[in-house]
Design an enzyme around this catalytic site. Sequence first.
Site, short mmCIF file in Angstrom:
data_model
loop_
_atom_site.label_atom_id
_atom_site.label_comp_id
_atom_site.label_asym_id
_atom_site.label_seq_id
_atom_site.Cartn_x
_atom_site.Cartn_y
_atom_site.Cartn_z
N HIS A 74 -3.10 -8.28 -5.63
CA HIS A 74 -3.07 -9.67 -6.13
C HIS A 74 -4.36 -10.07 -6.85
O HIS A 74 -4.41 -11.14 -7.46
CB HIS A 74 -2.82 -10.66 -4.99
CG HIS A 74 -1.44 -10.54 -4.38
ND1 HIS A 74 -0.30 -10.63 -5.14
CD2 HIS A 74 -1.04 -10.33 -3.10
CE1 HIS A 74 0.76 -10.48 -4.34
NE2 HIS A 74 0.34 -10.29 -3.11
N HIS A 82 5.72 -8.19 -2.60
CA HIS A 82 5.17 -9.23 -3.48
C HIS A 82 4.81 -8.61 -4.83
O HIS A 82 4.35 -7.48 -4.88
CB HIS A 82 3.92 -9.85 -2.86
CG HIS A 82 4.16 -10.44 -1.49
ND1 HIS A 82 3.93 -9.72 -0.34
CD2 HIS A 82 4.65 -11.64 -1.12
CE1 HIS A 82 4.26 -10.49 0.70
NE2 HIS A 82 4.69 -11.65 0.25
N ASP A 114 5.93 -4.28 3.15
CA ASP A 114 6.46 -5.57 3.59
C ASP A 114 7.88 -5.84 3.06
O ASP A 114 8.44 -6.91 3.33
CB ASP A 114 5.50 -6.72 3.25
CG ASP A 114 4.85 -6.57 1.90
OD1 ASP A 114 5.26 -5.70 1.10
OD2 ASP A 114 3.90 -7.35 1.61
N ASP A 157 5.28 -2.90 -3.00
CA ASP A 157 5.01 -4.03 -2.10
C ASP A 157 6.04 -5.12 -2.41
O ASP A 157 6.45 -5.28 -3.56
CB ASP A 157 3.59 -4.55 -2.36
CG ASP A 157 3.15 -5.59 -1.34
OD1 ASP A 157 2.36 -5.24 -0.44
OD2 ASP A 157 3.59 -6.74 -1.44
ZN LIG Z 1 2.92 -7.92 -0.02
#
Ligand SMILES: [Zn+2]
Length: 308
Positions: A125, A164, A245, A162
Site C-alpha cells: 500500500h 487488498h 487475506d 493479497d
Molecule cells: Zn491485504
Amino acid sequence: MTTRLYSHPIFLEHLTPPGHPERPDRLRAIARRLEDPDFDGLDRVEPTAADEQLVLLAHPESHLDRIKAAIPEEGLTRIDSDTTLSPRSFEAVMTAIGASNAAVDDVFGRKADNVFVAARPPGHHAEAEKAMGFCFFNQAAIAARYAQKTHGAERVAIIDWDVHHGNGTQDIFWSDPSVLYCSTHQLPLFPGTGAKGETGVGNIVNAPLSPRDGGSQFRDAFTSRVLPALANFRPDLVIISAGFDAHHRDPLAEINLVEDDFDWATGKLMDVAYRSANGRLVSLLEGGYDLEGLSSSVATHVKRLMKG
Ligand SMILES: [Zn+2]
C-alpha cells in the site's frame, strides 16, 4: 530445488496498537508452522538491514526523511488511522528491504531457486510519497528496481494476490512499462483502487473479485487476465506480493480462497518463472490476518515452492 526462507526477530519489534490485525503474532504463527519436519529442507537465513539509499529506488528522499522523523522514542506514532510506527519500526522495515533485495541477489546468483520472505511490516500500500494501510516503504517495488539496477533485469513482473489492491505498487509503476503489475483483489474494499480500467501504460492488469467470490472466480481471473499478460510480457524475474487475506477465514475481507487455491496459483507463477526467468521467483509476505488461515496458507505456498 533450493528454497530460501528469510526471517528475523526484528520483524516482531514493529509494534501496532492492541487489537490491530497487523501484529507480531502473525509471524510467530508462521514460524511455528514452518517448524514442521516437512520444512527441514528450507535454507533459513537471517537478513541484514538494507542501506537507506535503496529506499530511493521507489520513493523520494522527502518520504524517507518523513518516516525517519516520525519514529517515536517510545510509544507509537500514528501516521493515519491504521498505520503506526514504534521505536524499532525503521530497523524492521529496513531489514525487510534488506531481505527482499537479498532474495533478488539469491535467485540471480543461483544461491536459491526461489525465496520466501516472512517479514513485516508489509509494503504494497506504500505509494511513492505516502505511507498507508500498515505500509511505509514498498518492498516489492524496491526489489523490482533493485533487480533492474543491480542484475540487469529488463522486465520484472509483480503479481499481487493479497485481497487488498496494491495501490502503492500500482502508483510507483503507473508509467513504467518495464514492470508489469498484476493484481487480484476484492472490490469494493480498502483502498478502493484496482478497477479493471486502471491500466497505466498497458503495464497494469487489475482483475478485481466481488465479495463472496471463491476459488473458481480467483482461478478464472488468473487464467483469463493475469497469466496471458505474463505470457506476453516474458519477465526476467517474478515477484509475488503474497498476502493471504483472501483466505476464507480472514476477518478483513469476504473472499473465500482455500489453501489449494494458493498452491495452484504458486504453481502457475512458478511455470511463468521457468518459461522466461530461469525459474527466478521471489515471494514477499504482505497481508493475512487470521493466524490459522495465514499460517496454513503460507505452509502450502512454501511447500509448493520447495517442490518445484
Ligand atoms: Zn491485504
